[in-house]
Each structure stands twice: as structure tokens, then as C-alpha cells.
Write a protein that holds these residues in place. Sequence first.
Motif, PDB file in Angstrom:
ATOM      1  N   GLU A 278      67.830 -57.085 -30.597  1.00  0.00           N
ATOM      2  CA  GLU A 278      67.826 -55.790 -29.918  1.00  0.00           C
ATOM      3  C   GLU A 278      67.934 -55.929 -28.408  1.00  0.00           C
ATOM      4  N   ASP A 279      67.781 -57.155 -27.895  1.00  0.00           N
ATOM      5  CA  ASP A 279      67.944 -57.439 -26.465  1.00  0.00           C
ATOM      6  C   ASP A 279      69.364 -57.877 -26.117  1.00  0.00           C
ATOM      7  N   CYS A 280      70.262 -57.833 -27.068  1.00  0.00           N
ATOM      8  CA  CYS A 280      71.583 -58.451 -26.909  1.00  0.00           C
ATOM      9  C   CYS A 280      72.755 -57.488 -27.044  1.00  0.00           C
ATOM     10  N   ALA A 281      72.649 -56.284 -26.542  1.00  0.00           N
ATOM     11  CA  ALA A 281      73.740 -55.301 -26.600  1.00  0.00           C
ATOM     12  C   ALA A 281      74.227 -55.087 -28.032  1.00  0.00           C
ATOM     13  N   LEU A 282      73.281 -54.922 -28.937  1.00  0.00           N
ATOM     14  CA  LEU A 282      73.601 -54.793 -30.357  1.00  0.00           C
ATOM     15  C   LEU A 282      74.436 -53.551 -30.666  1.00  0.00           C
ATOM     16  N   ASP A 283      74.122 -52.430 -30.062  1.00  0.00           N
ATOM     17  CA  ASP A 283      74.855 -51.204 -30.377  1.00  0.00           C
ATOM     18  C   ASP A 283      76.334 -51.319 -30.022  1.00  0.00           C
ATOM     19  N   GLU A 284      76.627 -51.924 -28.876  1.00  0.00           N
ATOM     20  CA  GLU A 284      78.028 -52.121 -28.489  1.00  0.00           C
ATOM     21  C   GLU A 284      78.723 -53.085 -29.451  1.00  0.00           C
ATOM     22  N   HIS A 285      77.993 -54.123 -29.844  1.00  0.00           N
ATOM     23  CA  HIS A 285      78.560 -55.098 -30.781  1.00  0.00           C
ATOM     24  C   HIS A 285      78.885 -54.443 -32.119  1.00  0.00           C
ATOM     25  N   LEU A 286      77.966 -53.616 -32.615  1.00  0.00           N
ATOM     26  CA  LEU A 286      78.208 -52.976 -33.908  1.00  0.00           C
ATOM     27  C   LEU A 286      79.395 -52.024 -33.857  1.00  0.00           C
ATOM     28  N   ALA A 287      79.523 -51.296 -32.759  1.00  0.00           N
ATOM     29  CA  ALA A 287      80.681 -50.400 -32.619  1.00  0.00           C
ATOM     30  C   ALA A 287      81.981 -51.202 -32.619  1.00  0.00           C
ATOM     31  N   LYS A 288      81.992 -52.317 -31.911  1.00  0.00           N
ATOM     32  CA  LYS A 288      83.184 -53.167 -31.858  1.00  0.00           C
ATOM     33  C   LYS A 288      83.446 -53.821 -33.216  1.00  0.00           C
ATOM     34  N   PHE A 289      82.371 -54.295 -33.860  1.00  0.00           N
ATOM     35  CA  PHE A 289      82.508 -54.936 -35.173  1.00  0.00           C
ATOM     36  C   PHE A 289      83.097 -53.954 -36.183  1.00  0.00           C
ATOM     37  N   LYS A 290      82.619 -52.720 -36.174  1.00  0.00           N
ATOM     38  CA  LYS A 290      83.141 -51.706 -37.097  1.00  0.00           C
ATOM     39  C   LYS A 290      84.610 -51.414 -36.798  1.00  0.00           C
ATOM     40  N   ARG A 291      84.940 -51.312 -35.534  1.00  0.00           N
ATOM     41  CA  ARG A 291      86.308 -50.983 -35.113  1.00  0.00           C
ATOM     42  C   ARG A 291      87.290 -52.114 -35.434  1.00  0.00           C
ATOM     43  N   GLU A 292      86.872 -53.370 -35.279  1.00  0.00           N
ATOM     44  CA  GLU A 292      87.793 -54.492 -35.391  1.00  0.00           C
ATOM     45  C   GLU A 292      87.763 -55.217 -36.727  1.00  0.00           C
TER      46      GLU A 292
END
Length: 130
Positions: A23-37
Motif C-alpha cells: 500500500e506504500d508503493c503506488a498500488l492504485d496506479e499500478h492496478l489501473a495500468k495492469f488492468k489497462r495493459e
Amino acid sequence: MLWLLRSAIVMIYPRTSSLPGIEDCALDEHLAKFKRESPPLIWLGTVAGALIFHLTPLMTVYLPLPAFLLPAKLKDRHAARITSTSLYLVRQAVFLVKLCAGLCWGADPEVRKRLALPPLPKDPGTWRTT
């Protein structure tokens, strides 16, 4: 379904005294990118893995609750047990969640610093050719 995946990931990669949690590692941005890509099948498998993670505390800590309602100590125990279960299909489904999380956690500059690893170079964004 993002909240379900995010919740499972946070339970699998908690903070410790020596390392940051996911949760300290920009998880929300990562998940959005992971879903998109991600290919749709990988995304579906990852979400299914999170669903399995949340529905299986009965077989790991013997409580008929979803994992997101467990007390903190039992969340840790459930995460440890479900990621090492002898049921191959369950373990592999949860592995997809760990894979998604590990890509984020392992690339975080603070995590890499604490593990005495050099920071990763900026992502050139060239892996996709479509």
C-alpha cells in the motif's frame, strides 16, 4: 472488482518493520495500468484469484468469513496458508494475485533501496507494438 483485488494484495504484501507494504508503493496506479495493459484472460484470472483468496478462510483459518473481514492476525495466517496450499488450482489462482502485486512491489524505489538493489530505469513504454 478492483477493491477486492486491492484488498487481497494488501493482505499478501503487508508492511513489516524493515520493508514497506504494497500500500506504500503506488498500488492504485499500478492496478489501473495492469488492468489497462493486461490481456483480458490474465485480468480475469487475477480477479478470480482475488475472489478465491477472499472466499477460502474456511479452509485455512476455519472461519466462515471472507478474508477482508478477518482480524489482522488471522489475515496474515490466511495469506500464508492459502499461498502455500497443496490444492494446485487454488494456489495457482492466488499466484496470479501475487504476480500482479510483485510487479508493483518489486519495482518500488524504496523497496529496492531497502533490499540493496539499484533503482529500475524509467519504463520506456515500448513493450506494446499495437
